[in-house]
Design a protein around this motif. Structure first.
Motif, short mmCIF file in Angstrom:
data_model
loop_
_atom_site.label_atom_id
_atom_site.label_comp_id
_atom_site.label_asym_id
_atom_site.label_seq_id
_atom_site.Cartn_x
_atom_site.Cartn_y
_atom_site.Cartn_z
N TYR A 21 1.66 0.13 4.08
CA TYR A 21 0.94 0.63 2.66
C TYR A 21 1.11 2.34 3.52
CZ TYR A 21 -3.62 3.93 1.30
OH TYR A 21 -4.67 4.09 0.80
N HIS A 22 1.34 2.73 3.78
CA HIS A 22 1.78 4.39 3.55
C HIS A 22 3.35 3.82 3.11
CE1 HIS A 22 -1.14 6.64 5.22
NE2 HIS A 22 -0.97 5.64 6.83
N LEU A 23 4.33 3.41 2.86
CA LEU A 23 5.48 3.05 1.99
C LEU A 23 5.40 2.90 0.70
CD1 LEU A 23 7.80 0.73 4.56
CD2 LEU A 23 7.87 3.49 3.92
N TRP A 24 3.91 2.30 1.09
CA TRP A 24 3.64 1.84 -1.06
C TRP A 24 3.17 3.31 -1.70
CZ3 TRP A 24 4.96 -0.79 -4.93
CH2 TRP A 24 3.39 -0.81 -6.02
N GLN A 25 2.10 4.10 -0.99
CA GLN A 25 1.51 5.00 -1.33
C GLN A 25 2.79 6.25 -1.66
OE1 GLN A 25 -1.10 5.83 -2.57
NE2 GLN A 25 -1.48 3.39 -2.13
N ALA A 26 3.87 6.25 -0.68
CA ALA A 26 5.04 7.26 -1.37
C ALA A 26 5.69 6.65 -2.07
CB ALA A 26 5.63 7.27 0.69
N LEU A 27 6.12 5.25 -2.21
CA LEU A 27 7.31 4.51 -3.68
C LEU A 27 6.22 5.33 -4.56
CD1 LEU A 27 8.32 1.40 -2.26
CD2 LEU A 27 9.73 4.44 -2.78
N ARG A 28 5.24 5.37 -4.47
CA ARG A 28 4.43 4.94 -5.57
C ARG A 28 3.62 6.68 -6.25
NH1 ARG A 28 -1.64 4.22 -5.89
NH2 ARG A 28 -1.19 3.39 -7.80
N SER A 29 3.88 7.77 -5.35
CA SER A 29 3.10 9.66 -6.07
C SER A 29 4.19 9.61 -6.59
CB SER A 29 2.99 9.61 -3.77
OG SER A 29 2.47 11.63 -4.25
N GLY A 30 3.69 10.94 -7.07
CA GLY A 30 4.36 11.63 -7.95
C GLY A 30 4.14 12.78 -7.16
N HIS A 31 3.91 13.07 -6.23
CA HIS A 31 4.83 14.66 -5.64
C HIS A 31 4.70 14.35 -4.02
CE1 HIS A 31 2.88 18.29 -3.42
NE2 HIS A 31 2.26 19.11 -5.33
N VAL A 32 5.51 15.31 -4.77
CA VAL A 32 6.53 15.31 -2.81
C VAL A 32 6.00 15.44 -1.46
CG1 VAL A 32 7.28 17.93 -3.41
CG2 VAL A 32 8.75 16.57 -2.04
N THR A 33 5.05 16.31 -1.77
CA THR A 33 4.20 16.53 -0.42
C THR A 33 4.23 15.45 0.29
OG1 THR A 33 3.95 18.37 -0.41
CG2 THR A 33 3.06 18.10 1.59
N ASP A 34 2.61 14.10 -0.80
CA ASP A 34 2.39 13.27 -0.49
C ASP A 34 3.42 12.27 -0.54
OD1 ASP A 34 -0.01 13.77 -0.75
OD2 ASP A 34 0.13 13.14 -3.08
N ARG A 35 5.02 11.89 -0.69
CA ARG A 35 5.17 11.43 -0.40
C ARG A 35 6.44 11.45 1.28
NH1 ARG A 35 10.18 11.19 -5.80
NH2 ARG A 35 8.14 9.94 -6.87
N ASN A 186 -6.17 13.46 -6.60
CA ASN A 186 -6.54 14.62 -5.61
C ASN A 186 -5.92 15.56 -5.98
OD1 ASN A 186 -3.47 14.24 -6.45
ND2 ASN A 186 -2.82 13.45 -4.28
N HIS A 187 -5.75 16.83 -5.50
CA HIS A 187 -6.17 17.87 -6.07
C HIS A 187 -4.34 18.51 -6.36
CE1 HIS A 187 -3.86 17.73 -1.92
NE2 HIS A 187 -3.67 18.68 -2.12
N HIS A 188 -3.14 17.23 -6.42
CA HIS A 188 -2.36 17.82 -7.31
C HIS A 188 -2.13 16.47 -8.93
CE1 HIS A 188 -0.89 18.72 -3.20
NE2 HIS A 188 -0.71 17.98 -2.43
N GLY A 189 -3.23 15.57 -9.20
CA GLY A 189 -3.35 15.86 -10.58
C GLY A 189 -2.70 13.74 -10.06
N SER A 190 -2.04 13.24 -9.11
CA SER A 190 -1.52 12.23 -8.89
C SER A 190 -2.79 11.06 -8.32
CB SER A 190 -0.88 12.34 -8.00
OG SER A 190 -0.70 12.81 -6.74
N LYS A 191 -2.03 10.59 -8.79
CA LYS A 191 -2.79 9.01 -8.65
C LYS A 191 -3.53 8.83 -7.53
CE LYS A 191 -2.32 6.82 -12.93
NZ LYS A 191 -1.88 4.86 -13.31
N ARG A 192 -4.75 8.50 -6.44
CA ARG A 192 -4.21 8.46 -5.41
C ARG A 192 -5.20 7.16 -4.62
NH1 ARG A 192 -4.73 12.06 -1.74
NH2 ARG A 192 -5.42 11.29 -0.38
N PRO A 193 -4.61 6.15 -3.90
CA PRO A 193 -5.72 4.91 -3.50
C PRO A 193 -7.29 5.21 -3.18
CG PRO A 193 -4.85 5.87 -1.27
CD PRO A 193 -4.29 6.74 -2.96
N SER A 194 -8.24 4.78 -3.09
CA SER A 194 -9.27 5.00 -2.96
C SER A 194 -9.59 5.83 -1.97
CB SER A 194 -10.40 3.39 -3.14
OG SER A 194 -9.80 2.63 -2.02
#
Length: 217
Positions: A21-35, A186-194
């Motif tokens: 799950y976290h690897l998938w979120q890291a790959l699809r995140s548009g923000h470096v901190t979230d990655r 999220n507060h970065h404006g990028s997509k997040r999971p529910s």
């Protein structure tokens, strides 16, 4: 670690699911901190799963160092000044980062106390009957003979406190899971999971930590 293989397999499946799950979120995140944050969570889950099977004991110090560094990273985010919006924002975000720092610290402590640096023997491995008989019937045998391949236990009091702490966290996340609805940004404006998905994952993660620390209490 656990006498029931089914428990070990179940916790391994939960931890590896969290890694995926976290690897998938890291790959699809548009923000470096979230990655970075998601990558660190994936790493923690992987190391915890490896610990259940006593894998890679020779890299013990490296594992502890990585987890300690991850804990420090989340602490920095939790205490960063408000103008640094790339890090944790708002009271809720800071509490979340502080909790993640705690989970990284807990994982490092778990690996430290439950993995032998030389052989990787689990702390809770029961002593065989022959060794027990030799120790109890031979008065001149040193007390360390029966525990030469065993790492020191965390201790009943710290183990119990950490068990209760993560059990409480699991209960809180479960309550939030039942109350909250989904969100898409999220507060970065990028997509997040529910939010519900995140709370479900946090509930499983905290429960896993509580069960693992319970073996040290």
């Amino acid at each position: 670690m656990f006498h029931l293989p089914a428990m070990t397999w179940t916790l391994t499946a939960v931890l590896l699911a969290g890694t995926t799950y976290h690897l998938w979120q890291a790959l699809r995140s548009g923000h470096v901190t979230d990655r970075v944050n998601n990558t660190l969570h994936a790493l923690m889950n992987t190391l915890m799963a490896a610990m259940l099977w006593n894998l890679a004991p020779t890299t013990l110090l490296a594992q502890i160092g990585l987890l300690a560094g991850a804990a420090l990273w989340f602490i920095i985010q939790a205490v960063a000044r408000p103008e640094y919006k790339l890090l944790c924002a708002g009271t809720q975000g800071r509490i979340k980062c502080a909790y993640h720092a705690l989970t990284m610290t807990g994982a490092a402590l778990m690996i430290t106390t439950m993995t032998h640096p030389a052989s990787g023997a689990p702390m809770q491995m029961p002593m065989d009957h022959a060794s027990h008989h030799a120790i109890t019937t031979t008065p001149h045998t040193p007390a360390t003979t029966g525990t030469a391949t065993t790492a020191p236990a965390l201790g009943p009091t710290p183990g119990l406190l950490l068990t209760l702490l993560f059990a409480t966290a699991a209960l809180i996340f479960l309550i939030l899971l039942l109350r909250n609805r989904t969100t898409t940004t999220n507060h970065h404006g990028s997509k997040r999971p529910s939010t519900r998905t995140e709370h479900a994952l946090e509930t499983l993660s905290a429960t896993t930590m509580a069960l693992m620390f319970a073996t040290t209490a």
